[in-house]
Scaffold this active site. Structure first.
Site, PDB file in Angstrom:
ATOM      1  N   SER A  41      57.472  17.377  34.829  1.00 56.27           N
ATOM      2  CA  SER A  41      58.345  16.716  33.854  1.00 56.27           C
ATOM      3  C   SER A  41      58.321  15.219  34.133  1.00 56.27           C
ATOM      4  CB  SER A  41      59.775  17.253  34.004  1.00 56.27           C
ATOM      5  OG  SER A  41      60.713  16.275  33.617  1.00 56.27           O
ATOM      6  N   HIS A  62      55.688  19.358  30.870  1.00 48.07           N
ATOM      7  CA  HIS A  62      57.056  19.649  30.412  1.00 48.07           C
ATOM      8  C   HIS A  62      57.649  18.362  29.849  1.00 48.07           C
ATOM      9  CE1 HIS A  62      60.930  21.808  30.477  1.00 48.07           C
ATOM     10  NE2 HIS A  62      61.448  20.644  30.836  1.00 48.07           N
ATOM     11  N   ASP A  81      60.694  16.418  28.029  1.00 48.70           N
ATOM     12  CA  ASP A  81      62.143  16.504  27.856  1.00 48.70           C
ATOM     13  C   ASP A  81      62.624  15.609  26.725  1.00 48.70           C
ATOM     14  OD1 ASP A  81      63.068  18.297  30.008  1.00 48.70           O
ATOM     15  OD2 ASP A  81      62.087  16.827  31.306  1.00 48.70           O
ATOM     16  N   MET A  99      65.658  14.364  24.463  1.00 47.57           N
ATOM     17  CA  MET A  99      67.124  14.277  24.526  1.00 47.57           C
ATOM     18  C   MET A  99      67.639  13.413  23.381  1.00 47.57           C
ATOM     19  SD  MET A  99      67.607  13.557  28.557  1.00 47.57           S
ATOM     20  CE  MET A  99      66.816  14.572  29.802  1.00 47.57           C
ATOM     21  N   HIS A 101      60.881  20.668  25.735  1.00 49.41           N
ATOM     22  CA  HIS A 101      62.258  21.093  26.025  1.00 49.41           C
ATOM     23  C   HIS A 101      63.206  20.283  25.143  1.00 49.41           C
ATOM     24  CE1 HIS A 101      65.618  21.438  29.309  1.00 49.41           C
ATOM     25  NE2 HIS A 101      65.935  22.053  28.189  1.00 49.41           N
ATOM     26  N   MET A 154      66.478  19.228  24.180  1.00 48.89           N
ATOM     27  CA  MET A 154      67.897  19.108  24.512  1.00 48.89           C
ATOM     28  C   MET A 154      68.551  18.352  23.370  1.00 48.89           C
ATOM     29  SD  MET A 154      67.496  18.355  28.568  1.00 48.89           S
ATOM     30  CE  MET A 154      65.775  17.893  28.385  1.00 48.89           C
ATOM     31  N   MET A 191      68.276  26.526  33.331  1.00 48.72           N
ATOM     32  CA  MET A 191      68.567  25.214  33.910  1.00 48.72           C
ATOM     33  C   MET A 191      69.093  25.385  35.336  1.00 48.72           C
ATOM     34  SD  MET A 191      67.785  22.768  31.696  1.00 48.72           S
ATOM     35  CE  MET A 191      68.163  21.576  32.967  1.00 48.72           C
ATOM     36  N   ASP A 196      64.183  25.045  35.469  1.00 53.55           N
ATOM     37  CA  ASP A 196      64.096  23.620  35.148  1.00 53.55           C
ATOM     38  C   ASP A 196      65.244  22.860  35.802  1.00 53.55           C
ATOM     39  OD1 ASP A 196      63.594  21.168  34.128  1.00 53.55           O
ATOM     40  OD2 ASP A 196      64.176  21.654  32.064  1.00 53.55           O
ATOM     41  N   GLY A 235      59.885  17.798  38.400  1.00 55.59           N
ATOM     42  CA  GLY A 235      60.060  16.410  37.980  1.00 55.59           C
ATOM     43  C   GLY A 235      59.962  15.463  39.152  1.00 55.59           C
ATOM     44  N   SER A 236      61.122  15.173  39.750  1.00 57.81           N
ATOM     45  CA  SER A 236      61.149  14.162  40.818  1.00 57.81           C
ATOM     46  C   SER A 236      60.378  14.606  42.062  1.00 57.81           C
ATOM     47  CB  SER A 236      62.601  13.836  41.180  1.00 57.81           C
ATOM     48  OG  SER A 236      63.323  15.025  41.443  1.00 57.81           O
TER      49      SER A 236
HETATM   50  C1  DX5 Z   1      66.789  17.719  33.032  1.00 63.68           C
HETATM   51  C2  DX5 Z   1      65.391  18.024  32.527  1.00 63.68           C
HETATM   52  C3  DX5 Z   1      64.466  18.425  33.607  1.00 63.68           C
HETATM   53  C4  DX5 Z   1      64.307  17.375  34.684  1.00 63.68           C
HETATM   54  C5  DX5 Z   1      63.749  17.976  35.916  1.00 63.68           C
HETATM   55  O1  DX5 Z   1      67.654  17.589  31.982  1.00 63.68           O
HETATM   56  O2  DX5 Z   1      65.414  19.075  31.589  1.00 63.68           O
HETATM   57  O3  DX5 Z   1      63.211  18.817  33.069  1.00 63.68           O
HETATM   58  O4  DX5 Z   1      63.492  16.321  34.292  1.00 63.68           O
HETATM   59  O5  DX5 Z   1      63.721  16.996  36.910  1.00 63.68           O
HETATM   60  P1  DX5 Z   1      63.846  17.356  38.448  1.00 63.68           P
HETATM   61  O6  DX5 Z   1      62.693  18.288  38.769  1.00 63.68           O
HETATM   62  O7  DX5 Z   1      63.768  16.054  39.126  1.00 63.68           O
HETATM   63  O8  DX5 Z   1      65.163  18.067  38.630  1.00 63.68           O
HETATM   64 ZN    ZN Z   2      63.452  20.023  31.011  1.00 67.16          ZN
END
Ligand code: DX5
Ligand code: ZN
Length: 226
Positions: free
Chosen positions: A9, A34, A36, A38, A67, A69, A138, A176, A198-199
């Site tokens: 992500s 992935h 995201d 928003m 994804h 959101m 989540m 996720d 992600g991170s």
């Molecule tokens: C959060 C996102 C995730 C997020 C994951 O709202 O849907 O996809 O980027 O990041 P990490 O792996 O750093 O939790």
């Molecule tokens: Zn996500």
């Protein structure tokens, strides 16, 4: 156990160099991207939308795991499918007519994913279980990368996998949020077979290649056992 998929992500990636970041995870063996989305309503931040996803699609052959959101996802599904989405994940919390939305996603030629926030029970999707291709569980409150995994998520995944097994369904479970090298194996052993990363992949401490390799190594033991 089939191989666990890793879906990087990009929220904590360098978005000014997005094409380079995409190529880096592709070279490091990512299975999906992935993405995201928003809207500033379902979650406070606004990230990016179909126009950016279309641009990303041009620089990769990897499946795009989008994804959403966002509120009222039914209004946007067509534009995300046109942008190149392969999997469209909507959130159960904002789908008034979940069966209709799943049918709409499939009619657009995409796989249908349904997301569950940490406080949303599995019962929210019980009536549609047969139709869902992927449940996105989540592991953190949505909106930001880099948060710690909420521990109860592991039990939720285990419960969900048991319910799917009871019905003879091989539905993908994607976790996720909060996936790290130290908990990846636990997530997979509980029944998740797609891990959003992600991170753990995009951070200042290690290269994308090294982080992906560490994740794969952490998963290898679980994959061998099953
Ligand atoms: C959060 C996102 C995730 C997020 C994951 O709202 O849907 O996809 O980027 O990041 P990490 O792996 O750093 O939790
Ligand atoms: Zn996500």
């Amino acid at each position: 156990m089939p191989a666990i998929k890793i879906a990087p992500s990009f929220l904590t990636a360098d978005l000014g160099r997005i094409a380079d970041e995409v190529r880096a995870v592709e070279a490091a063996g990512a299975d999906y991207l992935h993405l995201d989305v928003m809207d500033g309503h379902f979650v406070p931040p606004i990230s990016f939308g179909a126009i950016v996803i279309e641009a990303i699609n041009k620089v990769t052959d990897l499946p795009l795991d989008v994804h959403l959101m966002i509120e009222q996802p039914e209004r946007q599904l067509e534009s995300f499918a046109a942008a190149g989405a392969d999997i469209l994940n909507v959130h159960a919390e904002v789908c008034d007519d979940l069966p209709a939305i799943i049918a709409q996603i499939k009619a657009l030629g995409c796989r249908a994913g349904v997301g569950l926030n940490p406080e949303t029970a599995i019962s929210a999707i019980a009536a549609s279980m047969e139709e869902i291709d992927q449940v996105l569980v989540m592991g953190v409150h949505p909106g930001w990368g880099g948060q710690a995994l909420i521990p109860e998520t592991i039990e939720k995944i285990r419960d969900l996998r048991a319910r799917l097994n009871e019905r003879g369904l091989g539905t993908d479970i994607e976790i996720d949020g909060g996936v790290k090298v130290h908990n990846a194996a636990e997530c997979a052993a509980a029944g998740a077979n797609v891990l959003v990363a992600g991170s753990v992949v995009f951070n200042d401490n290690a290269s994308v290649a090294d982080s992906m390799r560490d994740l794969r190594e952490a998963l290898a033991a679980v994959e061998r056992e099953a």
